[in-house]
Scaffold this active site. Structure first.
Site, short mmCIF file in Angstrom:
data_model
loop_
_atom_site.label_atom_id
_atom_site.label_comp_id
_atom_site.label_asym_id
_atom_site.label_seq_id
_atom_site.Cartn_x
_atom_site.Cartn_y
_atom_site.Cartn_z
CG MET A 1 8.64 6.45 13.17
SD MET A 1 9.74 7.11 12.04
CE MET A 1 8.84 7.42 11.03
CB CYS A 2 14.23 4.05 16.09
SG CYS A 2 14.29 3.51 13.86
#
Lengths: 260, 260
Positions: A1-2
């Site tokens: 994810m980010c």
């Protein structure tokens, strides 16, 4: 994810305090070490920085966390790659022109079957599902409204439709701006805080850094910061609703819609 | 037209002295006020900055002219728009992936009939003839060599063919890099200088700034700077041949070909 970081303010404001917190999560206090980027609007013109290095180690990120460049709207992103190599063309935020404005966008999440999103006018240059979804959104806007930009209300409603559609494909937390408004859509995690008078002190969760906003603001300033996770440990952040679109303009919420 | 600035060095070196000179020409000592950009490679990874504002007035350019970020290769560009609006997607340098490397490119000049350049794998996101020519070049490389990167000699020879073809369409001064070598093609104006021991003092033509390179180098350093116009007033710059391709690696000329 980010992780995502956004700002909308009614006066040109620097993002270096918040960016210092985000930056640490790019390889030091968090695993998002696959590059970072930032787009900064002032007077509807935007400049951008893209770096495929971990933000925690990046000399350029160090410069940006210490430089008080003032802007109206910011979109920043630290990446943990799922789809697409770690390289400059896959580094968020992405930008394209529509209705004479530069639109900027960054995404946190992962979309199943994004390769089936039909594209027309806008095409990705990298290989991320994120950029493809951005091209699809702008293509839908252009197809629906042609050369005629709709009102903010109409535009926001249609963006809500589009983003709700993308939510069906997976995780789609995103920030989008045309330099005027900041559109934020949340499927899992986004938090926000609006700072206004009386301003107080705040301390980062990820760095031993505090700022007393009283010393750097005037009574008229309204500054909203949006982030995947709250960036400070001594303030109360609002959690954005799952499936909710929230639009900020000059630091204020101007449109809000969600599935509930 | 526009102006270009490039650097190739055998040790990580900062570009702030040369960039200070170039920057002044973006709206103060020169008319190239339609944005600026910079790509900086270190260890084959590249970061980039794009700003559609005049470099002479840009806060971000001010930061970059005072920040000694060290890099191996730099491509920078200040724009005077001919084809394509002044906006972020039209701001050089452009970048794309090929053979697992990020290729960066900037162009000074104007090409007639660039819309007839046949594109396949690579497509522009902006509306400049420059970006279209870049997409065409990379498309030709991919079509000729597939997934197999050729030797530098073979690659340089084919690039010379391609760039000589583009010269037929107008003015095509360009810089291109894959993070290893810096390819420079000249149809009208490019100058270059290689600095090595014994290092001397140099003074910018456009700013009241001097540097004594002896104080910031070691005896082993080799640094080549390439620019549209010489940037210093007290050094002798080489003029690149019209219709010549010059390839720099670690500060040294490693390939040279021209029409003569």
């Amino acid at each position: 994810m980010c992780e995502l970081l956004g700002m909308s303010a009614n006066v040109p404001t620097d993002i270096c305090f918040s960016f210092s917190g985000l930056r640490a999560r790019g390889g030091r206090t968090g695993p998002h070490k696959d590059g970072w980027g930032m787009a900064m609007y002032r007077d509807r013109q935007v400049w951008s920085i893209h770096d495929p290095r971990p933000s925690a180690d990046s000399d350029m990120a160090e410069v940006m966390s210490q430089t008080s460049l003032k802007c109206d709207i910011v979109i920043s992103h630290i990446r943990q790659a799922n789809v697409g190599n770690v390289c400059l063309p896959n580094t968020h935020p992405f930008s394209r022109m529509l209705w004479g404005e530069t639109w900027v966008y960054a995404h946190n999440g992962q979309l199943e079957g994004s390769d089936k999103l039909a594209l027309d006018h806008y095409h990705p240059i990298g290989s991320t599902d994120s950029e493809r979804a951005f091209c699809w959104i702008l293509g839908r806007l252009a197809a629906r409204y042609g050369d005629q930009r709709p009102s903010l209300e109409v535009l926001s409603s249609f963006l809500y439709e589009l983003t709700s559609g993308l939510k069906q494909k997976g995780v789609f937390n995103m920030m989008l701006s045309d330099g005027d408004s900041l559109f934020c859509y949340c499927t899992t995690k986004l938090h926000w805080i609006t700072r206004r008078a009386p301003f107080k002190k705040a301390t980062l969760s990820d760095e031993d850094v505090s700022v007393d906003f009283k010393e750097v603001t005037t009574d008229k300033d309204v500054v909203t910061v949006i982030a995947t996770q709250p960036l400070t440990e001594d303030e109360v952040w609002n959690q954005m609703e799952e499936g909710g679109l929230c639009v900020f303009n000059a630091g204020e919420v101007v449109f809000k819609r969600n599935t509930v």
